[in-house]
Design a protein around this motif. Structure first.
Motif, mmCIF file in Angstrom:
data_model
loop_
_atom_site.group_PDB
_atom_site.id
_atom_site.type_symbol
_atom_site.label_atom_id
_atom_site.label_comp_id
_atom_site.label_asym_id
_atom_site.label_seq_id
_atom_site.Cartn_x
_atom_site.Cartn_y
_atom_site.Cartn_z
ATOM 1 N N ARG A 1 0.838 -1.205 0.000
ATOM 2 C CA ARG A 1 0.000 0.000 0.000
ATOM 3 C C ARG A 1 0.869 1.251 0.000
ATOM 4 N N THR A 2 1.892 1.251 0.841
ATOM 5 C CA THR A 2 2.793 2.405 0.905
ATOM 6 C C THR A 2 3.483 2.645 -0.432
ATOM 7 N N ALA A 3 3.863 1.571 -1.111
ATOM 8 C CA ALA A 3 4.613 1.699 -2.359
ATOM 9 C C ALA A 3 3.730 2.014 -3.558
ATOM 10 N N LEU B 1 -5.592 1.951 -6.089
ATOM 11 C CA LEU B 1 -6.437 2.615 -5.106
ATOM 12 C C LEU B 1 -6.134 2.173 -3.681
ATOM 13 N N ASP B 2 -5.858 0.886 -3.511
ATOM 14 C CA ASP B 2 -5.646 0.366 -2.163
ATOM 15 C C ASP B 2 -5.050 -1.037 -2.255
ATOM 16 N N VAL B 3 -4.427 -1.469 -1.180
ATOM 17 C CA VAL B 3 -3.997 -2.856 -1.035
ATOM 18 C C VAL B 3 -4.484 -3.315 0.328
ATOM 19 N N LEU C 1 -4.333 -11.320 -0.355
ATOM 20 C CA LEU C 1 -3.996 -9.936 -0.667
ATOM 21 C C LEU C 1 -4.858 -9.446 -1.819
ATOM 22 N N LEU C 2 -5.408 -8.259 -1.661
ATOM 23 C CA LEU C 2 -6.291 -7.675 -2.658
ATOM 24 C C LEU C 2 -5.751 -6.308 -3.054
ATOM 25 N N THR C 3 -5.186 -6.219 -4.255
ATOM 26 C CA THR C 3 -4.666 -4.958 -4.773
ATOM 27 C C THR C 3 -5.715 -4.366 -5.699
ATOM 28 N N ARG C 4 -6.361 -3.298 -5.252
ATOM 29 C CA ARG C 4 -7.478 -2.705 -5.990
ATOM 30 C C ARG C 4 -6.975 -1.583 -6.891
#
Length: 266
Positions: free
Chosen positions: A15-17, A44-46, A53-56
């Motif tokens: 998320r930070t990256a 948008l978000d992780v 893990l859901l990377t949106r």
């Protein structure tokens, strides 16, 4: 297999990256999704859900991944050498102008509509580190099959999400029972305390680089004292001095103290 706290930390690093930045590179190295290109879209978000893990991504898309036994996401700065493994183990690359996230040995990697995330994680029980946590539901789930060995029930993510083999061993130790004890044989107060302790364990370790269930890391003791029984085969029990034993349970190692824990051993 990573525990829920490890996955939560991974989500935080990603998320930070990535979050709030436009992707300048997208490379999904699995046949089904290789043609997909997320370049130009904003992450948008992780989020983590149990061990998932859901990377949106902008446009209503979610990249779903699961680390299982030895998967990993690594984050690199521009020009930094990638050290997570050989190139043939890379399954995903997501990059922006400041960071590159590389997914190694990911056994689960799929691109789906964000509205369809339940297809990937809807089967999970309450997440020990999530906003959906409900201790009563988790307890009911855990006890729903009275004849099932406790260790297997704890690892079943449909009961409660986030426990891996480390916490399984530690929870059974503190409950004073072996991982093979049928869940129906747990005394009611012990079952309640077990669920409460599981929540406390993951909350306490969610931000720690070195996991501990004994508090040893906080007292400055060595790494061998950080855990009660996990990985301590033939070493003395930290409570009574009896050598810790281990055996396979459902293709994974189980650990217990034959003096401090009662119940069957296979």
């Amino acid at each position: 297999m990573p525990e829920g706290d490890t996955v939560l930390q991974t989500a935080g690093r990603l998320r930070t990256a990535l979050a709030g930045r436009i992707l300048t590179r997208s490379d999904l190295r699995v046949p089904r999704f290789a043609p997909a290109d997320l370049t130009g879209r904003t992450v948008l978000d992780v989020a983590s859900r149990g061990k998932h893990l859901l990377t949106r991504v902008e446009g209503g898309l979610t990249l779903h991944s699961h680390l299982r036994m030895d998967g990993a996401w690594r984050v690199y700065a521009p020009g930094e050498r990638w050290r997570g493994g050989p190139a043939h183990q890379i399954r995903a690359v997501l990059a922006n102008t400041e960071h590159t996230a590389v997914g190694y040995r990911l056994p689960v990697l799929e691109l789906l509509r964000t509205r369809d995330e339940d297809q990937a994680v809807g089967h999970l029980g309450p997440d020990l580190l999530g906003p959906d946590w409900n201790a009563d539901t988790a307890l009911r789930n855990l006890l729903s099959d009275p004849g099932r060995p406790l260790g297997e029930a704890l690892l079943d993510q449909r009961n409660l999400a986030g426990i891996g083999n480390v916490y399984k061993a530690e929870l059974c130790f503190l409950a004073g029972v072996t991982p093979w004890l049928p869940v129906g044989d747990l005394a009611a107060p012990t079952a309640v305390r077990l669920v409460t302790t599981a929540k406390q364990f993951l909350e306490a370790n969610r931000d720690r680089p070195m996991r501990t269930t004994t508090g040893a890391a906080l007292r400055g003791h060595g790494p061998r004292e950080r855990l009660w029984v996990y990985g301590r085969t033939n070493r003395p029990c930290l409570r009574c001095g009896t050598p810790i034993r281990s055996a396979d349970q459902d293709s994974r190692p189980a650990y217990w103290c034959p003096r401090c824990q009662s119940g069957p051993t296979s």
